[in-house]
Scaffold this motif. Sequence first.
Motif, PDB file in Angstrom:
ATOM      1  N   GLY A  31     -17.560  64.738 -31.893  1.00 45.41           N
ATOM      2  CA  GLY A  31     -18.032  65.403 -30.686  1.00 45.41           C
ATOM      3  C   GLY A  31     -18.756  64.521 -29.698  1.00 45.41           C
ATOM      4  N   GLN A  32     -18.900  63.242 -30.001  1.00 49.08           N
ATOM      5  CA  GLN A  32     -19.570  62.337 -29.058  1.00 49.08           C
ATOM      6  C   GLN A  32     -18.630  61.865 -27.952  1.00 49.08           C
ATOM      7  N   GLY A  33     -17.340  61.921 -28.196  1.00 43.63           N
ATOM      8  CA  GLY A  33     -16.383  61.345 -27.265  1.00 43.63           C
ATOM      9  C   GLY A  33     -16.271  59.850 -27.494  1.00 43.63           C
ATOM     10  N   SER A  34     -15.190  59.270 -27.031  1.00 42.38           N
ATOM     11  CA  SER A  34     -14.936  57.855 -27.273  1.00 42.38           C
ATOM     12  C   SER A  34     -15.660  56.972 -26.263  1.00 42.38           C
ATOM     13  N   CYS A  35     -16.326  55.932 -26.786  1.00 44.86           N
ATOM     14  CA  CYS A  35     -16.906  54.905 -25.927  1.00 44.86           C
ATOM     15  C   CYS A  35     -16.087  53.622 -26.036  1.00 44.86           C
ATOM     16  N   GLY A  36     -14.826  53.750 -26.474  1.00 45.70           N
ATOM     17  CA  GLY A  36     -13.960  52.592 -26.622  1.00 45.70           C
ATOM     18  C   GLY A  36     -13.590  51.953 -25.298  1.00 45.70           C
ATOM     19  N   ASN A  37     -12.913  50.805 -25.391  1.00 45.41           N
ATOM     20  CA  ASN A  37     -12.559  50.071 -24.171  1.00 45.41           C
ATOM     21  C   ASN A  37     -11.197  50.480 -23.605  1.00 45.41           C
ATOM     22  N   GLY A  38     -10.621  51.560 -24.120  1.00 44.54           N
ATOM     23  CA  GLY A  38      -9.290  51.976 -23.682  1.00 44.54           C
ATOM     24  C   GLY A  38      -9.207  52.405 -22.237  1.00 44.54           C
ATOM     25  N   ALA A  39     -10.223  53.089 -21.727  1.00 42.73           N
ATOM     26  CA  ALA A  39     -10.183  53.514 -20.328  1.00 42.73           C
ATOM     27  C   ALA A  39     -10.342  52.327 -19.390  1.00 42.73           C
ATOM     28  N   ALA A  40     -11.088  51.323 -19.832  1.00 40.74           N
ATOM     29  CA  ALA A  40     -11.289  50.120 -19.015  1.00 40.74           C
ATOM     30  C   ALA A  40     -10.052  49.233 -18.996  1.00 40.74           C
ATOM     31  N   MET A  41      -9.327  49.193 -20.110  1.00 40.66           N
ATOM     32  CA  MET A  41      -8.213  48.245 -20.228  1.00 40.66           C
ATOM     33  C   MET A  41      -7.053  48.593 -19.311  1.00 40.66           C
ATOM     34  N   ARG A  42      -6.927  49.846 -18.896  1.00 44.69           N
ATOM     35  CA  ARG A  42      -5.747  50.316 -18.163  1.00 44.69           C
ATOM     36  C   ARG A  42      -5.994  50.530 -16.668  1.00 44.69           C
ATOM     37  N   VAL A  43      -7.202  50.285 -16.187  1.00 47.44           N
ATOM     38  CA  VAL A  43      -7.587  50.823 -14.884  1.00 47.44           C
ATOM     39  C   VAL A  43      -7.560  49.821 -13.739  1.00 47.44           C
ATOM     40  N   ALA A  44      -7.391  48.530 -13.990  1.00 51.32           N
ATOM     41  CA  ALA A  44      -7.447  47.549 -12.898  1.00 51.32           C
ATOM     42  C   ALA A  44      -6.457  47.840 -11.779  1.00 51.32           C
ATOM     43  N   PRO A  45      -5.204  48.228 -12.052  1.00 48.69           N
ATOM     44  CA  PRO A  45      -4.305  48.525 -10.931  1.00 48.69           C
ATOM     45  C   PRO A  45      -4.806  49.652 -10.037  1.00 48.69           C
ATOM     46  N   LEU A  46      -5.501  50.611 -10.620  1.00 53.55           N
ATOM     47  CA  LEU A  46      -6.107  51.674  -9.809  1.00 53.55           C
ATOM     48  C   LEU A  46      -7.148  51.094  -8.865  1.00 53.55           C
ATOM     49  N   GLY A  47      -7.980  50.194  -9.365  1.00 51.33           N
ATOM     50  CA  GLY A  47      -8.965  49.569  -8.491  1.00 51.33           C
ATOM     51  C   GLY A  47      -8.313  48.823  -7.353  1.00 51.33           C
ATOM     52  N   ALA A  48      -7.237  48.069  -7.641  1.00 52.85           N
ATOM     53  CA  ALA A  48      -6.534  47.336  -6.594  1.00 52.85           C
ATOM     54  C   ALA A  48      -5.922  48.296  -5.578  1.00 52.85           C
ATOM     55  N   TRP A  49      -5.434  49.426  -6.043  1.00 54.79           N
ATOM     56  CA  TRP A  49      -4.862  50.441  -5.149  1.00 54.79           C
ATOM     57  C   TRP A  49      -5.901  50.893  -4.116  1.00 54.79           C
ATOM     58  N   PHE A  50      -7.141  51.038  -4.546  1.00 51.86           N
ATOM     59  CA  PHE A  50      -8.214  51.483  -3.653  1.00 51.86           C
ATOM     60  C   PHE A  50      -9.043  50.290  -3.170  1.00 51.86           C
ATOM     61  N   ALA A  51      -8.361  49.258  -2.687  1.00 53.71           N
ATOM     62  CA  ALA A  51      -9.053  48.070  -2.188  1.00 53.71           C
ATOM     63  C   ALA A  51      -9.898  48.365  -0.959  1.00 53.71           C
ATOM     64  N   ASP A  52      -9.642  49.466  -0.304  1.00 54.45           N
ATOM     65  CA  ASP A  52     -10.391  49.801   0.906  1.00 54.45           C
ATOM     66  C   ASP A  52     -11.639  50.627   0.624  1.00 54.45           C
ATOM     67  N   SER A  53     -11.872  51.014  -0.633  1.00 52.18           N
ATOM     68  CA  SER A  53     -13.023  51.870  -0.906  1.00 52.18           C
ATOM     69  C   SER A  53     -13.443  51.773  -2.367  1.00 52.18           C
ATOM     70  N   THR A  54     -14.547  51.097  -2.621  1.00 55.08           N
ATOM     71  CA  THR A  54     -15.050  51.060  -3.995  1.00 55.08           C
ATOM     72  C   THR A  54     -15.527  52.439  -4.432  1.00 55.08           C
ATOM     73  N   HIS A  55     -15.953  53.261  -3.482  1.00 53.56           N
ATOM     74  CA  HIS A  55     -16.385  54.622  -3.822  1.00 53.56           C
ATOM     75  C   HIS A  55     -15.215  55.426  -4.379  1.00 53.56           C
ATOM     76  N   ARG A  56     -14.059  55.358  -3.719  1.00 56.26           N
ATOM     77  CA  ARG A  56     -12.874  56.073  -4.214  1.00 56.26           C
ATOM     78  C   ARG A  56     -12.369  55.444  -5.504  1.00 56.26           C
ATOM     79  N   ALA A  57     -12.428  54.131  -5.588  1.00 56.64           N
ATOM     80  CA  ALA A  57     -12.013  53.468  -6.824  1.00 56.64           C
ATOM     81  C   ALA A  57     -12.846  53.975  -7.995  1.00 56.64           C
ATOM     82  N   ALA A  58     -14.158  54.089  -7.798  1.00 57.21           N
ATOM     83  CA  ALA A  58     -15.038  54.560  -8.866  1.00 57.21           C
ATOM     84  C   ALA A  58     -14.737  56.010  -9.237  1.00 57.21           C
ATOM     85  N   ALA A  59     -14.551  56.866  -8.240  1.00 60.15           N
ATOM     86  CA  ALA A  59     -14.300  58.281  -8.507  1.00 60.15           C
ATOM     87  C   ALA A  59     -12.968  58.484  -9.217  1.00 60.15           C
ATOM     88  N   GLN A  60     -11.943  57.768  -8.775  1.00 63.32           N
ATOM     89  CA  GLN A  60     -10.631  57.910  -9.386  1.00 63.32           C
ATOM     90  C   GLN A  60     -10.591  57.276 -10.784  1.00 63.32           C
TER      91      GLN A  60
END
Length: 306
Positions: free
Chosen positions: A119-148
């Motif tokens: 019930g704690q939920g995962s604190c693994g690195n799986g969500a971090a490992m897959r997300v860089a292309p999303l950040g690059a997609w939102f190169a115009d807004s770190t706020h949107r990158a963070a939210a997405q």
Amino acid sequence: MTFTLYPDTRLMLARDSLAGLSVGDALGSQFFVPGRAPGDLAAGLLPPPPWQWTDDTEMACSVLTALAQAGTIDRDTLAVDFAQRCEPYRGYGPGAVRILRLIRTGTPWPVAAASAFDGQGSCGNGAAMRVAPLGAWFADSTHRAAAQARASAEVTHAHPEGIAGAVAVAVAASLAARARLDGDRPAPARLLAAVAAALDPATEVHQGVRRAVGLLGRPLAEVVAALGNGARVTAQDTVAFTLWVAATHLADYPSAVRACVEAGGDVDTTAAIVGGVVAGYTSVGTPGGVPNDWLAAREPLPDWVD
């Protein structure tokens, strides 16, 4: 610098980031094969192709496809995509396999994600490992990158640290891709400080990124001792280290990946995260970018990638 980011440009940046992520993942995974030593890569000796990618790349492909199709993350759709495309032999951890099996058999993703680790939920690195292309997609807004990034993480990671890891990597990738567009490469300390500012100060990931600033210029072994190298497979043990490497080697993709291999630990994932951030800045086939022969050695991506 203010600019308009057109859809084709978003896709180009995200594809370059995916190329860097997948090559780093595939090359890093080769160093789990007995008989291969980190010094081989430093000496210019590459493993024989093809280099097979892992779950890091498979899930990143789903993230990019979701963005290419809708321009935003729909958590319900992404959860189903992750579950239906999961090939366990790609190296998924037991917790991820269980969550994705629950989703595939009809359990709502909030329930499945929250059920992990008693019930704690995962604190693994799986969500971090897959997300860089999303950040690059939102190169115009770190706020949107963070939210997405948060939205993309929540479908499998209910723990605040797992979510913070994804936000940190996405913001770093957004800043790297923006620097490529406006020609203003951030100093390593400035890049890390901007990432830290986007994170919940109560998280260990935030604290780790702040510690990484004070370790800039220090030997790799000292950095690993202080920040980890992903050996525990948690966001806390992975993300600060990878962002230290990316900030240090932002203009030199091969050096960035070699640093991950030399550091040991969860090499495919650290090289995937670092590769995704750095390639958003350097591109592919350019001086300092993803080498064309490395990309050719990587196993082809799935046919369904948009």
